[in-house]
Design a protein around this motif. Structure first.
Motif, short mmCIF file in Angstrom:
data_model
loop_
_atom_site.label_atom_id
_atom_site.label_comp_id
_atom_site.label_asym_id
_atom_site.label_seq_id
_atom_site.Cartn_x
_atom_site.Cartn_y
_atom_site.Cartn_z
N SER A 67 -7.47 -3.03 0.28
CA SER A 67 -7.50 -4.33 0.97
C SER A 67 -8.36 -5.34 0.20
O SER A 67 -8.01 -6.51 0.09
N LEU A 68 -9.47 -4.87 -0.38
CA LEU A 68 -10.31 -5.77 -1.19
C LEU A 68 -9.58 -6.18 -2.48
O LEU A 68 -9.68 -7.34 -2.90
N ARG A 69 -8.85 -5.23 -3.07
CA ARG A 69 -8.08 -5.55 -4.28
C ARG A 69 -7.04 -6.63 -3.99
O ARG A 69 -6.87 -7.58 -4.75
N ILE A 147 17.97 -6.90 -2.99
CA ILE A 147 16.56 -6.56 -3.24
C ILE A 147 15.79 -6.57 -1.92
O ILE A 147 15.86 -7.55 -1.17
N ASN A 148 15.10 -5.49 -1.64
CA ASN A 148 14.23 -5.44 -0.46
C ASN A 148 12.86 -5.97 -0.86
O ASN A 148 12.07 -5.28 -1.49
N TRP A 149 12.59 -7.21 -0.48
CA TRP A 149 11.35 -7.88 -0.92
C TRP A 149 10.12 -7.32 -0.22
O TRP A 149 9.00 -7.65 -0.60
N PHE A 150 10.30 -6.50 0.81
CA PHE A 150 9.16 -5.87 1.48
C PHE A 150 9.06 -4.38 1.15
O PHE A 150 8.45 -3.61 1.89
N SER A 151 9.68 -3.98 0.03
CA SER A 151 9.53 -2.60 -0.43
C SER A 151 8.15 -2.47 -1.10
O SER A 151 7.53 -3.48 -1.46
N GLN A 227 -7.70 -13.23 5.49
CA GLN A 227 -6.28 -13.29 5.83
C GLN A 227 -5.91 -12.21 6.83
O GLN A 227 -6.16 -11.04 6.61
N MET A 228 -5.31 -12.61 7.92
CA MET A 228 -4.95 -11.61 8.92
C MET A 228 -3.62 -11.93 9.62
O MET A 228 -2.70 -11.12 9.58
N GLU A 229 -3.52 -13.12 10.24
CA GLU A 229 -2.36 -13.42 11.09
C GLU A 229 -1.03 -13.31 10.34
O GLU A 229 -0.11 -12.62 10.79
N THR A 230 -0.94 -14.01 9.21
CA THR A 230 0.32 -14.03 8.47
C THR A 230 0.69 -12.64 7.97
O THR A 230 1.85 -12.21 8.06
N VAL A 231 -0.32 -11.93 7.45
CA VAL A 231 -0.08 -10.57 6.93
C VAL A 231 0.36 -9.65 8.07
O VAL A 231 1.32 -8.88 7.92
N TYR A 232 -0.32 -9.76 9.20
CA TYR A 232 -0.01 -8.90 10.35
C TYR A 232 1.43 -9.12 10.83
O TYR A 232 2.15 -8.17 11.14
N LEU A 233 1.84 -10.41 10.87
CA LEU A 233 3.18 -10.72 11.37
C LEU A 233 4.27 -10.43 10.34
O LEU A 233 5.40 -10.11 10.70
N LEU A 234 3.93 -10.54 9.06
CA LEU A 234 4.93 -10.30 8.02
C LEU A 234 5.17 -8.81 7.78
O LEU A 234 6.32 -8.34 7.80
N THR A 235 4.11 -8.09 7.52
CA THR A 235 4.26 -6.68 7.13
C THR A 235 3.38 -5.72 7.94
O THR A 235 3.57 -4.51 7.86
N GLY A 236 2.38 -6.26 8.65
CA GLY A 236 1.44 -5.40 9.38
C GLY A 236 0.56 -4.59 8.42
O GLY A 236 -0.04 -3.59 8.81
N GLY A 237 0.52 -5.03 7.16
CA GLY A 237 -0.29 -4.29 6.15
C GLY A 237 0.52 -3.28 5.37
O GLY A 237 0.04 -2.72 4.39
N GLY A 238 1.75 -3.03 5.79
CA GLY A 238 2.60 -2.03 5.13
C GLY A 238 3.48 -2.62 4.05
O GLY A 238 3.34 -3.81 3.74
N PRO A 239 4.38 -1.84 3.46
CA PRO A 239 4.55 -0.40 3.71
C PRO A 239 3.45 0.42 3.03
O PRO A 239 3.08 0.13 1.89
N GLY A 240 2.96 1.39 3.76
CA GLY A 240 1.95 2.30 3.22
C GLY A 240 0.66 1.61 2.80
O GLY A 240 0.09 1.97 1.78
N ASN A 241 0.24 0.60 3.55
CA ASN A 241 -0.99 -0.16 3.27
C ASN A 241 -0.94 -0.94 1.95
O ASN A 241 -1.98 -1.36 1.45
N SER A 242 0.25 -1.13 1.39
CA SER A 242 0.34 -1.85 0.11
C SER A 242 0.01 -3.33 0.26
O SER A 242 -0.34 -3.99 -0.72
N ALA A 246 -8.50 -7.27 3.97
CA ALA A 246 -9.73 -6.85 4.61
C ALA A 246 -9.76 -7.15 6.11
O ALA A 246 -10.09 -6.29 6.92
N ALA A 247 -9.41 -8.38 6.49
CA ALA A 247 -9.48 -8.77 7.90
C ALA A 247 -8.46 -8.01 8.74
O ALA A 247 -8.74 -7.61 9.88
N ASN A 248 -7.26 -7.80 8.18
CA ASN A 248 -6.22 -7.05 8.90
C ASN A 248 -6.64 -5.61 9.09
O ASN A 248 -6.43 -5.01 10.16
N TYR A 249 -7.27 -5.02 8.06
CA TYR A 249 -7.73 -3.63 8.15
C TYR A 249 -8.86 -3.51 9.18
O TYR A 249 -8.91 -2.54 9.94
#
Length: 293
Positions: A67-69, A147-151, A227-242, A246-249
């Motif tokens: 998450s920091l990276r 192309i799956n852009w959320f792979s 960053q939290m809201e946009t990430v949470y709604l787009l991918t929820g931090g996934g796939p596989g935490n990729s 930090a804020a979402n975690y």
């Protein structure tokens, strides 16, 4: 007026509201976070003092470092892509004058007045592998493979593009305000001396924008960490935490995994990083100003 401001009761009545807001809205939550960071509190019931265990686990936590990276990638994206473009656009807008200046200023700022939820779902449609706009545009150029852009391969870059695009308006508006505050006499003198547009930008606009750049860069780095809201709604931090940030975690650990103490430890580290970044940037910019002085 002087007699009024020399009255201690008047001074106290003016200072007290701000002081109370600072204590209860900022200082108290930070102190509580530090306290809960040393406990195994789940958010409900009793808890025990566990010392530095949360922080020791945090050092070994690969997801936290991921998450920091990702936050670092976003900060670099903000500083190296978003902000240079925002300064250039702000400088061009300043020269447009008339109605066009106001129209384009509004257009660039539109993404910032749209709800984060709407932005997230809009980009989900754009990235959709079956009927998304992006794949359809690529199809016109001969790319027929969906192309799956959320792979895992593309997800982090897809999220970074959305975040950089979404924050562009704020950055541009702050730079635009900074340019507007530069004395026009300096530009007139430069033109009389025969300076071209490039020289005016690099010799007048950019040096005088340093305080604005300092504030904007500091805010960009803090924004990358929170960053939290946009990430949470787009991918929820996934796939596989990729695409974990930090804020979402922090949110997931504190309120979904019921590790409230662990979440607060993440929050404390987050505050320390923000303080270090802010102090470092202040020193970098002040050193440059002193060396030039």
């Amino acid at each position: 007026m002087k007699k009024l401001y020399s009255n201690k009761l008047v001074i106290l009545s003016l200072v007290l509201p701000g002081l109370l807001v600072f204590i209860f809205a900022i200082l108290a939550p930070i102190c509580l976070s530090i306290f809960y960071g040393f406990t195994n509190y789940s958010g409900m019931g009793k808890f025990d003092y566990i010392g530095l265990s949360n922080y020791k686990n945090l050092i070994k936590d690969k997801v936290f470092w991921t998450s920091l990276r990702n936050s670092l990638f976003l900060a670099i994206g903000f500083i190296c892509i978003q902000h240079p473009l925002a300064i250039i656009v702000a400088a061009v807008l300043d020269k447009l004058q008339g109605k066009a200046e106001g129209v384009f200023r509004c257009i660039y700022f539109i993404p910032n007045v749209i709800s984060v939820a709407v932005i997230a779902y809009l980009w989900k449609f754009i990235y959709n592998p079956d009927f998304g706009l992006l794949n359809n545009i690529l199809k016109l150029f001969g790319q027929h493979e969906k192309i799956n852009w959320f792979s895992p391969k593309y997800a982090i870059w897809s999220v970074l593009i959305v975040l950089i695009w979404h924050g562009f308006g704020w950055g541009m508006l702050i730079y635009y305000t900074g340019i507007k505050n530069i004395d026009p006499v300096l530009y007139e003198a430069a033109v009389i001396d025969g300076a071209d547009k490039k020289a005016v930008f690099f010799r007048i606009t950019l040096p005088l924008m340093k305080p604005v750049i300092q504030v904007n860069v500091t805010m960009a780095i803090i924004s990358a960490l929170k960053q939290m809201e946009t990430v949470y709604l787009l991918t929820g931090g996934g796939p596989g935490n990729s695409t974990q940030f930090a804020a979402n975690y922090l949110y997931q650990q504190a309120f979904k995994a019921f590790k409230y103490g662990y979440g607060n430890a993440i929050g404390v580290v987050y505050i320390v990083i923000c303080l270090v970044v802010t102090v470092s940037l202040n020193r970098i910019f002040s050193d440059r100003q002193l060396s030039k002085g």
